[in-house]
Design a protein around this motif. Structure first.
Motif, PDB file in Angstrom:
ATOM      1  N   ALA A 121      15.689  25.534  28.377  1.00  0.00           N
ATOM      2  CA  ALA A 121      16.595  25.862  29.927  1.00  0.00           C
ATOM      3  C   ALA A 121      16.435  24.630  30.235  1.00  0.00           C
ATOM      4  N   GLN A 122      16.107  23.752  30.183  1.00  0.00           N
ATOM      5  CA  GLN A 122      16.089  21.967  31.137  1.00  0.00           C
ATOM      6  C   GLN A 122      16.959  21.053  29.987  1.00  0.00           C
ATOM      7  N   ARG A 123      16.627  21.400  28.679  1.00  0.00           N
ATOM      8  CA  ARG A 123      17.637  20.813  27.727  1.00  0.00           C
ATOM      9  C   ARG A 123      19.374  21.148  27.978  1.00  0.00           C
ATOM     10  N   LEU A 124      19.055  22.267  28.115  1.00  0.00           N
ATOM     11  CA  LEU A 124      20.964  22.899  28.077  1.00  0.00           C
ATOM     12  C   LEU A 124      21.199  22.430  29.241  1.00  0.00           C
ATOM     13  N   ARG A 125      20.232  22.956  31.018  1.00  0.00           N
ATOM     14  CA  ARG A 125      21.201  22.139  32.366  1.00  0.00           C
ATOM     15  C   ARG A 125      21.534  21.110  32.349  1.00  0.00           C
ATOM     16  N   GLN A 126      20.350  20.331  31.756  1.00  0.00           N
ATOM     17  CA  GLN A 126      21.163  18.671  31.055  1.00  0.00           C
ATOM     18  C   GLN A 126      22.499  18.397  30.343  1.00  0.00           C
ATOM     19  N   GLN A 127      22.305  19.296  29.262  1.00  0.00           N
ATOM     20  CA  GLN A 127      23.747  19.156  28.246  1.00  0.00           C
ATOM     21  C   GLN A 127      24.525  19.544  29.095  1.00  0.00           C
ATOM     22  N   ILE A 128      24.648  20.725  29.829  1.00  0.00           N
ATOM     23  CA  ILE A 128      26.329  20.688  30.688  1.00  0.00           C
ATOM     24  C   ILE A 128      26.015  19.972  31.548  1.00  0.00           C
ATOM     25  N   LEU A 129      25.709  19.337  32.362  1.00  0.00           N
ATOM     26  CA  LEU A 129      25.621  18.665  33.275  1.00  0.00           C
ATOM     27  C   LEU A 129      26.717  17.259  33.020  1.00  0.00           C
ATOM     28  N   GLN A 130      25.937  16.861  31.605  1.00  0.00           N
ATOM     29  CA  GLN A 130      26.543  15.951  30.720  1.00  0.00           C
ATOM     30  C   GLN A 130      27.652  16.021  30.350  1.00  0.00           C
ATOM     31  N   TRP A 131      27.946  16.454  30.533  1.00  0.00           N
ATOM     32  CA  TRP A 131      29.492  17.625  29.031  1.00  0.00           C
ATOM     33  C   TRP A 131      30.638  17.320  30.170  1.00  0.00           C
ATOM     34  N   THR A 132      30.436  18.080  30.905  1.00  0.00           N
ATOM     35  CA  THR A 132      31.120  19.188  32.201  1.00  0.00           C
ATOM     36  C   THR A 132      31.114  18.198  33.461  1.00  0.00           C
ATOM     37  N   GLY A 133      30.029  17.773  33.687  1.00  0.00           N
ATOM     38  CA  GLY A 133      29.888  17.407  35.625  1.00  0.00           C
ATOM     39  C   GLY A 133      29.069  18.157  36.078  1.00  0.00           C
ATOM     40  N   LEU A 134      28.872  19.359  35.723  1.00  0.00           N
ATOM     41  CA  LEU A 134      28.838  20.538  36.381  1.00  0.00           C
ATOM     42  C   LEU A 134      27.087  20.545  36.640  1.00  0.00           C
ATOM     43  N   ALA A 135      26.723  21.019  37.879  1.00  0.00           N
ATOM     44  CA  ALA A 135      24.984  21.386  38.275  1.00  0.00           C
ATOM     45  C   ALA A 135      24.870  23.418  37.853  1.00  0.00           C
ATOM     46  N   VAL A 136      24.609  23.450  37.424  1.00  0.00           N
ATOM     47  CA  VAL A 136      23.508  24.289  36.953  1.00  0.00           C
ATOM     48  C   VAL A 136      22.004  25.025  37.572  1.00  0.00           C
TER      49      VAL A 136
END
Length: 421
Positions: A121-136
């Motif tokens: 989950a932590q890796r997925l959260r970091q990937q979404i932030l890096q690829w889209t700029g959006l925090a989840v």
């Protein structure tokens, strides 16, 4: 044992607006509803100022501006595109993804997730932030309801780092003891007040209440929710949705309308949109209704509103066939003189297309059905790409007021941001 994750973008609309405006970081920001009416999304800074959801913006605009606040009209093209990018990443991360709304989705977890869900989950959260700029925020749990509760904690307490796992029963108990019952997914204000009258004030007290007794008083949905709070998946998410009873498409006008041609144009747009929704759901309608009205709060003129409807000879989902009935309905309720404030279309008596009982002498033309499919396909790829003549040429006074709409940074070539080196 099943495992679920709920991924939810933080302050979605406000985050989308700030994504391409780094100069606005740290400033209070809100996004407004149609016609710039009410607040529908708030940045953390706006929440800290006490701005409430659904608050009419005209009441707070002066004070909000005085404190450095900025506001935007809703930009659905931008939000839809960024949502699709987030959902695409989620579909790569888990084999089963159920999109719940524009900014959140449930993931049913399998394989590597089951050995170390927090790390994934932590890796997925970091990937979404890096690829889209959006925090989840990501909530993990043995049922969809507990995953939703974990997500509530992940977003409420920053110290969690945006990820909370409620697989452990003791941790669940501590969180539920702190969670108001109305904050539980599916409860809401009215049901929460009813439960509080019974002495149920927290999620922990709700989980400890016999589920069968709650079912007798409030129905099977609450029984399933209590079962899920106790760690067993009970189908709260996977239960099939009820068949839609109607499709409603309406909107207040950006300016008051006094001309019949403009009112018909607005109704034609609503009807085309409603028919598109029918086809997306594989439904047909047997009843077509329209309504028009003036503002009930305008002291300069008396209120006028009326509606008209017709039962169609056969169920339809064809935009052109439905438009053929529009003039006759409008003639029945049109009254010259009033300045109209709102109009809408209601399609009802719906039935699934696969069970459609055709008309022996007036069945749907297969060519027209293919035409509707082509139109829908074009409009899915290009939201403003294809309109019917009855919908007008655009920029009409009845269209939404969007004085502060941001550019469509990701869906229009002309709006691409420029980088200067």
């Amino acid at each position: 044992m099943s495992r679920w994750a709920l991924v939810d973008v933080n302050n979605f609309y406000a985050s989308c607006e700030r994504l391409f405006r780094p100069d606005l970081r740290g400033r209070p920001l809100v996004v407004l509803s149609n016609n710039d009416g009410c607040v529908v999304s708030r940045s953390p800074e706006a929440k800290a100022l006490g701005v409430k959801m659904a608050e009419p913006f005209y009441r707070i605009q002066a004070a909000f501006a005085a404190q450095g606040g900025v506001w935007f009209s809703s930009n659905y093209a931008l939000y839809g595109d960024l949502s699709a990018r987030v959902m695409s990443l989620l579909e790569q991360a888990a084999p089963q993804v159920q999109i719940y709304s524009i900014d959140e989705a449930f993931l049913q977890l399998e394989g590597p997730w089951l050995t170390d869900a927090m790390a994934h989950a932590q890796r997925l959260r970091q990937q979404i932030l890096q690829w889209t700029g959006l925090a989840v925020g990501i909530g993990l749990g043995p049922s969809p309801t507990l995953a939703k509760l974990a997500n509530y904690a992940a977003k409420r307490w920053p110290a969690t780092g945006g990820v909370v796992d409620l697989q452990d029963a003791a941790r669940r108990a501590r969180l539920m003891a702190l969670t108001p019952v109305e904050a539980v997914w599916g409860i809401g204000l009215r049901l929460g007040q009813a439960l509080q009258r019974e002495g149920i004030h927290t999620a922990a007290q709700l989980a400890a209440t016999p589920a069968k007794g709650l079912r007798a008083r409030y129905g099977v949905t609450l029984e399933r929710l209590v079962t899920e709070l106790n760690g067993q998946s009970a189908g709260c998410l996977t239960a099939p949705p009820p068949l839609r009873q109607q499709v409603l498409c309406s909107r207040t006008f950006g300016e008051r309308i006094t001309q019949r041609t403009l009112l018909r144009e607005a109704l034609a747009n609503h009807l085309v949109r409603a028919a598109e929704r029918l086809r997306q759901a594989d439904l047909c309608c047997r009843h077509l209704g329209i309504f028009i009205r003036t503002s009930a709060h305008d002291p300069r003129q008396p209120f006028y509103g009326d509606q008209a409807g017709i039962t169609l000879p056969a169920p339809l989902d064809d935009s052109l066939a439905l438009l053929a009935w529009l003039d006759g309905l409008l003639d029945r309720i049109w009254r010259p003189g009033p300045a109209y404030y709102k109009a809408g279309v209601v399609l009802s008596d719906l039935s699934p297309r696969q069970f459609l009982q055709g008309d022996l002498f007036d069945g749907q033309d297969p060519k027209r059905m293919r035409l509707m499919q082509v139109m829908d396909s074009i409009n899915r790829r290009h939201p403003h790409g294809l309109t019917l003549a009855a919908q007008g040429l655009g920029d009409a006074p009845w269209q939404m007021r969007q004085a502060q709409r941001s550019p469509c940074y990701t869906t229009a070539w002309s709006a691409l941001p420029l980088a200067y080196c």
